[in-house]
Design a protein around this motif. Structure first.
Motif, mmCIF file in Angstrom:
data_model
loop_
_atom_site.group_PDB
_atom_site.id
_atom_site.type_symbol
_atom_site.label_atom_id
_atom_site.label_comp_id
_atom_site.label_asym_id
_atom_site.label_seq_id
_atom_site.Cartn_x
_atom_site.Cartn_y
_atom_site.Cartn_z
ATOM 1 N N GLU A 166 81.929 34.894 -17.624
ATOM 2 C CA GLU A 166 80.826 35.577 -18.422
ATOM 3 C C GLU A 166 79.545 34.981 -17.798
ATOM 4 O O GLU A 166 79.369 33.752 -17.583
ATOM 5 C CB GLU A 166 80.991 35.680 -19.713
ATOM 6 C CG GLU A 166 81.693 36.344 -20.289
ATOM 7 C CD GLU A 166 81.484 37.935 -20.654
ATOM 8 O OE1 GLU A 166 80.422 38.342 -20.403
ATOM 9 O OE2 GLU A 166 82.439 38.459 -21.011
ATOM 10 N N VAL B 53 71.452 35.393 -18.344
ATOM 11 C CA VAL B 53 70.844 36.573 -18.872
ATOM 12 C C VAL B 53 69.464 36.584 -18.868
ATOM 13 O O VAL B 53 68.586 37.684 -18.501
ATOM 14 C CB VAL B 53 71.608 37.054 -20.035
ATOM 15 C CG1 VAL B 53 71.182 38.469 -20.487
ATOM 16 C CG2 VAL B 53 72.943 36.937 -19.803
ATOM 17 N N ASP B 54 68.833 35.571 -19.786
ATOM 18 C CA ASP B 54 67.444 35.562 -19.700
ATOM 19 C C ASP B 54 66.505 35.662 -18.319
ATOM 20 O O ASP B 54 65.571 35.896 -18.368
ATOM 21 C CB ASP B 54 67.062 34.172 -20.644
ATOM 22 C CG ASP B 54 67.464 34.351 -22.092
ATOM 23 O OD1 ASP B 54 67.479 35.626 -22.549
ATOM 24 O OD2 ASP B 54 67.434 33.439 -22.776
ATOM 25 N N ALA C 226 75.956 33.145 -18.441
ATOM 26 C CA ALA C 226 75.537 32.380 -19.628
ATOM 27 C C ALA C 226 74.639 33.072 -20.131
ATOM 28 O O ALA C 226 73.716 33.825 -19.368
ATOM 29 C CB ALA C 226 75.394 30.859 -18.807
ATOM 30 N N ALA C 227 74.044 32.583 -21.359
ATOM 31 C CA ALA C 227 72.753 33.282 -21.927
ATOM 32 C C ALA C 227 71.646 33.001 -21.168
ATOM 33 O O ALA C 227 70.548 33.762 -20.965
ATOM 34 C CB ALA C 227 72.598 32.891 -23.444
ATOM 35 N N GLU C 228 71.234 31.719 -20.583
ATOM 36 C CA GLU C 228 70.344 31.441 -19.985
ATOM 37 C C GLU C 228 70.404 32.297 -18.818
ATOM 38 O O GLU C 228 69.097 32.445 -18.108
ATOM 39 C CB GLU C 228 70.403 29.786 -19.596
ATOM 40 C CG GLU C 228 70.322 28.808 -20.844
ATOM 41 C CD GLU C 228 71.736 28.781 -21.489
ATOM 42 O OE1 GLU C 228 72.821 29.139 -20.746
ATOM 43 O OE2 GLU C 228 71.827 27.915 -22.321
ATOM 44 N N CYS D 106 77.455 42.992 -19.284
ATOM 45 C CA CYS D 106 78.132 42.132 -18.583
ATOM 46 C C CYS D 106 79.501 42.585 -18.398
ATOM 47 O O CYS D 106 80.233 42.738 -19.407
ATOM 48 C CB CYS D 106 78.259 40.508 -18.952
ATOM 49 S SG CYS D 106 79.042 39.453 -17.938
ATOM 50 N N GLU E 208 69.805 47.494 -22.847
ATOM 51 C CA GLU E 208 70.310 46.120 -22.925
ATOM 52 C C GLU E 208 71.234 45.530 -22.027
ATOM 53 O O GLU E 208 71.934 46.376 -21.207
ATOM 54 C CB GLU E 208 71.103 46.040 -24.139
ATOM 55 C CG GLU E 208 70.383 46.135 -25.649
ATOM 56 C CD GLU E 208 69.460 44.940 -25.652
ATOM 57 O OE1 GLU E 208 69.590 43.849 -25.383
ATOM 58 O OE2 GLU E 208 68.329 45.242 -26.371
ATOM 59 N N ASP F 165 63.458 40.627 -25.115
ATOM 60 C CA ASP F 165 64.688 41.332 -25.872
ATOM 61 C C ASP F 165 64.350 42.215 -26.859
ATOM 62 O O ASP F 165 65.101 42.341 -27.797
ATOM 63 C CB ASP F 165 65.184 39.861 -26.591
ATOM 64 C CG ASP F 165 64.239 39.214 -27.371
ATOM 65 O OD1 ASP F 165 64.549 38.079 -28.112
ATOM 66 O OD2 ASP F 165 63.158 39.712 -27.567
#
Length: 750
Positions: free
Chosen positions: A334, A340-341, A336-338, A286, A283, A134
């Protein structure tokens, strides 16, 4: 003068790429190896990984990992503060490379050349920030050399690649920590943990696939299909920058809709869509298909079943965008943040795979240049290694021994395999061992361990005690390497074999009944746990027996499964040559010519037990009644064995041995009587819990005691002491004749 980086750097970087796959994700261990790899790759004297922190005095730098020379003078006991030399790196400005800090006008104003007092001598300096995916600066990798102008562009690229791998290791360890914490939570948290586990496995599978690619074309072709298959998404693509065309050129999975796939050959950076936005902003972006009207370029494109698309930038070691990873989903939601990581980490692995591909040609050239010198150094190292192995093995009455050692032909390093045979009073101990890794350090450690094992065996310690004490020696030496080892103690007369193993393959034996292993519960390898304990297993070799002790290089190769090598060894033992020397040649000949690991084998042709006998034992009271009880026990047993002729002498000896045990311990002594009629040997033994060994002395004529061992020495043919981990056994042997021995029914000694 600029110095070329060590030619082994490309291979080092290739090996570093698989560190994040290590089970357990031990961040410190991974970063230790990353730092060590950076030292080797850049040709530095030493290197360190610092992470940033804060305290009441402001910013501080804490040492997390250190490798190379100069560690003893490194100021690790107190925090290191920011200096003008350190600040650009830890603030994230980028890589700093200085040819000579003592002469650089920006940093060389003090007596220490811009580094803190007490720091190891630094002339050449190379530091690069370690950023998480990040963009946050986690810390920095610093490399230094005591001579000026040691780092060039290639060294800088290598350092930046190692820094990128360190960042990936941190992110992977963070995912693993999240997984472990989730497992300990409630049912809702357990569901999250299962998802985290799945993502971790997906990342590992993709990383494993990428680790086998050799060219940039292979990487770009493999990634879309690998991501689609592993993550089970709708489709995927990867775009890479074509600077000459100012456009992105991509490769996609077969499941891409036709109009989307048509964008792959040429996507200008001037076109405004979520792919180029991710490239420009560095960055993830999405895009839900229902919102695609925010990019007019998508107005006339049929995206088929795609309902959501994620664009993740691919960044090089310097943080520059080199491409974009695209993951498409059929779900209208969308990412999920996990998730994306996860795809950030996949993009980072893609970048590392491309770096490795670009370094591949340089590696091959370096290997050719080093061929001759490596061969010479390898010959020297292997000569030294062979010199540390025993020159000869003891001659044995009832066994013939053959040994073979064959170094690996794949790679230039030397290994740490060893073998030995040590003759003791009434038995012989066969030893086989293997030090982790292939290096001169492994070979040197092998010599130290072989010496330690031989010393402890010669002192009379049993196999388990030898392993336990050797394990402590290895731990005290402070080596990062570990070793496996197996001991087989064989009584040639009776055929009793005692086996102990420290994580090593157990011996294999063949006799008229077939082939089997001498099974034993394996302990931890040496050097893992300082207080590790080891068990023994007792086997009886009642027939003429062929024994094989070996290292894993004998049965394990990259060309065939382990079971194939084990079966080949079994067949050789069962149907091989009658001569043990010829059999040893046959065993090595059955190994594929291009060994991937050193191979050592120790073969024993045991003629079988010569004698059988009787053995009985009794535990006595822990007071003066023990002497009388020992005499009664002895008279009863010797009478049953028809050995009346030595009863009186034996009574005197056993009385002195029991009395000696009572003087030194408050616990019950154990008396053992053993009679071997064929050899005419009667052994009287007393075991106690005291580790203090008996001492012979000259008795004072006026003293009431102190003559016990003098009596034993005068009456017995021989006597001695066998130490144990929890005490000792004092024994004495008497020669006897048994006129009626032929009428006795001997039982096997246990």
């Amino acid at each position: 003068m600029s110095v070329e980086p060590e030619p082994s750097a490309p291979r080092t970087l290739l090996e570093v790429a698989t560190l994040s796959l290590r089970e357990g994700h031990d961040l410190r261990a991974i970063l230790d190896e990353v730092t060590a790899a950076g030292v080797e790759a850049t040709g530095a004297d030493f290197g360190a990984f610092f992470y940033t922190d804060e305290d009441e005095k402001g910013s501080r730098l804490d040492l997390f990992s250190l490798a190379g020379q100069g560690g003893r003078t490194f100021p690790a006991s107190t925090p290191v503060r920011h200096t003008p030399l350190f600040d650009p790196t830890f603030s994230g400005q980028g890589t700093v490379r200085v040819g000579d800090v003592t002469r650089d006008a920006r940093y060389g104003h003090n007596a220490h050349g811009g580094v803190p007092a007490g720091h190891a001598a630094v002339r050449s300096y190379l530091a690069t920030p370690v950023r998480s995916t990040d963009g946050r600066v986690l810390g920095a990798l610093l490399f230094a050399h005591g001579e000026p102008d040691r780092f060039d562009d290639a060294a800088q690229r290598a350092a930046e690649t190692v820094a990128a791998q360190a960042a990936v290791a941190v992110d992977n360890a963070r995912l693993f920590a999240a997984e472990r914490a989730a497992r300990q939570a409630a049912e809702r948290e357990r569901a999250l943990a299962r998802a985290a586990t799945r993502r971790m496995q997906q990342l590992q599978r993709i990383t494993a696939l990428l680790s086998g690619t050799a060219s940039a074309g292979d990487v770009i072709t493999l990634v879309p299909t690998a991501v689609t298959d592993v993550v089970a998404c709708h489709s995927a693509a990867v775009y890479m920058l074509d600077p000459a065309a100012d456009a992105l050129v991509g490769s996609g999975s077969p499941t891409l809709p036709p109009q989307v796939a048509a964008l792959l050959p040429h996507l200008p950076l001037t076109v405004d869509n979520h792919v180029t936005e991710a490239f420009r902003t560095r960055e993830p972006v999405c895009l839900l298909v229902r919102d695609q009207d925010r990019y007019p370029a998508y107005d006339d494109i049929d995206v088929g079943d795609i309902r959501a698309s994620l664009a993740v930038p691919v960044l090089d070691a310097g943080g520059r965008t080199t491409g974009v990873l695209i993951v498409n989903s059929a779900e209208d939601a969308e990412f999920a943040a996990e998730e994306v990581d996860l795809f950030r980490s996949v993009a980072a692995q893609v970048s590392l795979a491309l770096d490795r591909a670009h370094l591949y040609d340089a590696e091959r050239a370096a290997r050719r240049q080093l061929g001759a010198s490596v061969a010479a150094l390898t010959d020297l190292a292997r000569t030294l290694q062979q010199g540390m192995l025993p020159r000869s093995l003891p001659a044995l009455e009832r066994a013939r021994v053959a040994v073979r050692y064959q170094p690996a032909t794949a790679g230039a390093e030397v290994g740490g395999d060893w073998y030995d045979a040590v003759r003791a009073r009434d038995h012989v101990v066969f030893v086989i061992g293997d030090v982790q890794g292939h290096s001169t350090a492994a070979a040197a450690l092998m010599g130290q361990l072989r010496t330690a094992v031989r010393a402890y065996v010669s002192e009379g310690h049993g196999p388990a005690a030898v392993l336990r004490r050797t394990n402590r020696v290895l731990h005290d030496l402070g080596h990062e390497l570990f070793a496996t080892c197996c001991l087989l103690q064989l009584d040639q007369r009776t055929g009793v074999a005692v086996v102990a193993s420290a994580g090593h393959p157990v011996p294999v034996v063949a006799d008229a009944g077939g082939v089997r292993e001498l099974a034993v519960s394996p302990g931890l390898p040496l050097g893992i746990e300082p207080e590790a304990s080891y068990e023994v297993a007792v086997h009886e070799l009642a027939l003429p027996t062929r024994i094989a002790l070996y290292t894993d290089g004998v049965v394990e190769t990259s060309a065939a499964p382990l079971a194939v090598g084990e079966e080949a060894l079994r067949r050789a033992l069962l149907a091989g040559a009658a001569d043990v020397e010829r059999l040893a040649d046959q065993v090595l000949a059955s190994i594929p010519h291009r060994l991937t690991d050193d191979a050592a084998v120790l073969l024993v042709d045991y003629a079988g037990p010569r004698v059988r006998g009787r053995e009985v034992a009794v535990t006595l009271p822990a007071d003066l009644r023990a002497v009388a009880a020992a005499r009664r026990f002895l008279r009863a047993e010797l009478g049953g064995w028809r050995l009346e002729e030595v009863v009186d002498t034996s009574e005197l000896v056993i009385s002195e041995l029991v009395t000696n045990a009572l003087v030194h311990t408050d616990e019950p002594p154990v008396v053992t009587l053993r009679y071997v009629s064929e050899a005419g040997e009667l052994t009287l033994a007393v075991r106690d819990r005291s580790t203090r060994l008996p001492q012979e002395r000259v008795a004072d004529p006026e003293a009431p005691g102190g003559r016990g061992l003098l009596v034993v020495e005068r009456l017995a043919d021989s006597w001695g002491v066998t130490p144990h981990e929890d005490g000792k056994t004092v024994w004495a042997e008497l020669t006897v004749t048994a006129p009626h021995a032929e009428r006795m029914q001997p039982v096997t000694l246990g």
